[in-house]
Design a protein around this motif. Structure first.
Motif, PDB file in Angstrom:
ATOM      1  N   GLU A   9       0.491  -1.372   0.128  1.00 62.65           N
ATOM      2  CA  GLU A   9      -0.220  -0.203   0.176  1.00 62.65           C
ATOM      3  C   GLU A   9       0.794   1.267  -0.299  1.00 62.65           C
ATOM      4  OE1 GLU A   9      -3.393   0.279   3.219  1.00 62.65           O
ATOM      5  OE2 GLU A   9      -3.548  -2.449   2.651  1.00 62.65           O
ATOM      6  N   THR A  20      -1.102   3.277  -6.459  1.00 64.02           N
ATOM      7  CA  THR A  20      -2.109   2.310  -7.191  1.00 64.02           C
ATOM      8  C   THR A  20      -1.845   2.257  -8.634  1.00 64.02           C
ATOM      9  OG1 THR A  20      -3.979   3.315  -6.209  1.00 64.02           O
ATOM     10  CG2 THR A  20      -4.621   2.142  -7.271  1.00 64.02           C
ATOM     11  N   GLU A  32     -10.702  -3.468  -8.236  1.00 62.32           N
ATOM     12  CA  GLU A  32     -10.581  -3.278  -6.799  1.00 62.32           C
ATOM     13  C   GLU A  32      -9.535  -2.303  -6.413  1.00 62.32           C
ATOM     14  OE1 GLU A  32      -9.935  -6.931  -3.399  1.00 62.32           O
ATOM     15  OE2 GLU A  32     -11.746  -7.785  -4.289  1.00 62.32           O
ATOM     16  N   GLU A  52     -10.517   1.178  -6.127  1.00 56.65           N
ATOM     17  CA  GLU A  52      -9.885   2.412  -4.745  1.00 56.65           C
ATOM     18  C   GLU A  52      -9.126   3.163  -5.355  1.00 56.65           C
ATOM     19  OE1 GLU A  52      -5.965   1.607  -2.308  1.00 56.65           O
ATOM     20  OE2 GLU A  52      -7.090  -0.519  -2.907  1.00 56.65           O
ATOM     21  N   THR A 104     -11.842   6.256  -5.963  1.00 52.68           N
ATOM     22  CA  THR A 104     -12.896   6.708  -4.779  1.00 52.68           C
ATOM     23  C   THR A 104     -11.365   7.811  -4.112  1.00 52.68           C
ATOM     24  OG1 THR A 104     -13.633   4.461  -4.050  1.00 52.68           O
ATOM     25  CG2 THR A 104     -13.074   5.729  -1.809  1.00 52.68           C
ATOM     26  N   GLU A 105     -10.137   7.416  -4.275  1.00 48.18           N
ATOM     27  CA  GLU A 105      -9.049   8.891  -3.635  1.00 48.18           C
ATOM     28  C   GLU A 105      -9.147  10.001  -4.300  1.00 48.18           C
ATOM     29  OE1 GLU A 105      -7.123   8.235  -1.343  1.00 48.18           O
ATOM     30  OE2 GLU A 105      -8.370   6.676  -0.725  1.00 48.18           O
TER      31      GLU A 105
END
Length: 181
Positions: A80, A84, A160, A164, A167-168
């Motif tokens: 992480e 991304t 996914e 993600e 969403t960010e």
């Protein structure tokens, strides 16, 4: 057609002796060509079996190296601290390597199955040969299924990560809007 035995004629054939010899010769000629053909087929099969065995041995090593690369890419995708986009790229690389590996694995399994099909013509125990062929057919199908599952799992992970990322981005846009007000 007539042989003298004790000065009495004896009929051995319903045709001339010369014709009978020609028929015998032709019968053996046919058998000889069949034997040659069978030997050629068996030698070709043996060559294919040896080549397949060599390819499988080389593939074992290559598959292990590829698995290491796939796992490394997947570990990177789970990190992480990476962006991304870098994680998605790592998963795509893992997917590409998996597809390449499975394609070769399936090709080898199909060749093994095809060789078994051809060997069945000379099998002494057909029940055993048919069982082996069924097992090889199942092996091809299982390899394809395993690959589909892994590809689906990796694609789900990519999706996914993309969600993600979206969403960010939405959070950043909302924060910019709030700061602008």
């Amino acid at each position: 057609s007539v042989v003298l035995s004790n000065n009495k004629p004896t009929v051995l054939f319903n045709q001339s002796f010369f014709q009978t010899l020609k028929d015998v010769r032709n019968a053996f000629k046919g058998i000889t060509s069949e034997i040659k053909e069978e030997v050629t087929i068996m030698m070709d099969l043996e060559t294919r079996v040896k080549a397949l065995r060599d390819e499988e041995n080389q593939f074992v090593i290559q598959r292990a190296k590829t698995r290491r690369s796939i796992e490394s890419a997947r570990l990177l995708a789970e990190d992480e601290s990476k962006s991304t986009q870098a994680r998605i790229i790592a998963l795509k690389e893992a997917l590409r390597l998996e597809k390449k590996t499975v394609t070769e694995e399936i090709r080898l399994a199909k060749e093994k199955r095809d060789i078994q099909k051809e060997q069945m013509g000379t099998a002494e125990n057909m029940v055993e040969a048919e069982k082996k062929l069924a097992d090889l057919e199942a092996d091809v199908i299982n390899k394809q299924t395993k690959s589909f599952r892994l590809q689906k799992r990796v694609q789900t992970e990519i999706n996914e990560l993309r969600r993600e990322e979206e969403t960010e981005e939405k959070k950043l846009q909302n924060l910019k809007i709030k700061n602008a007000d």
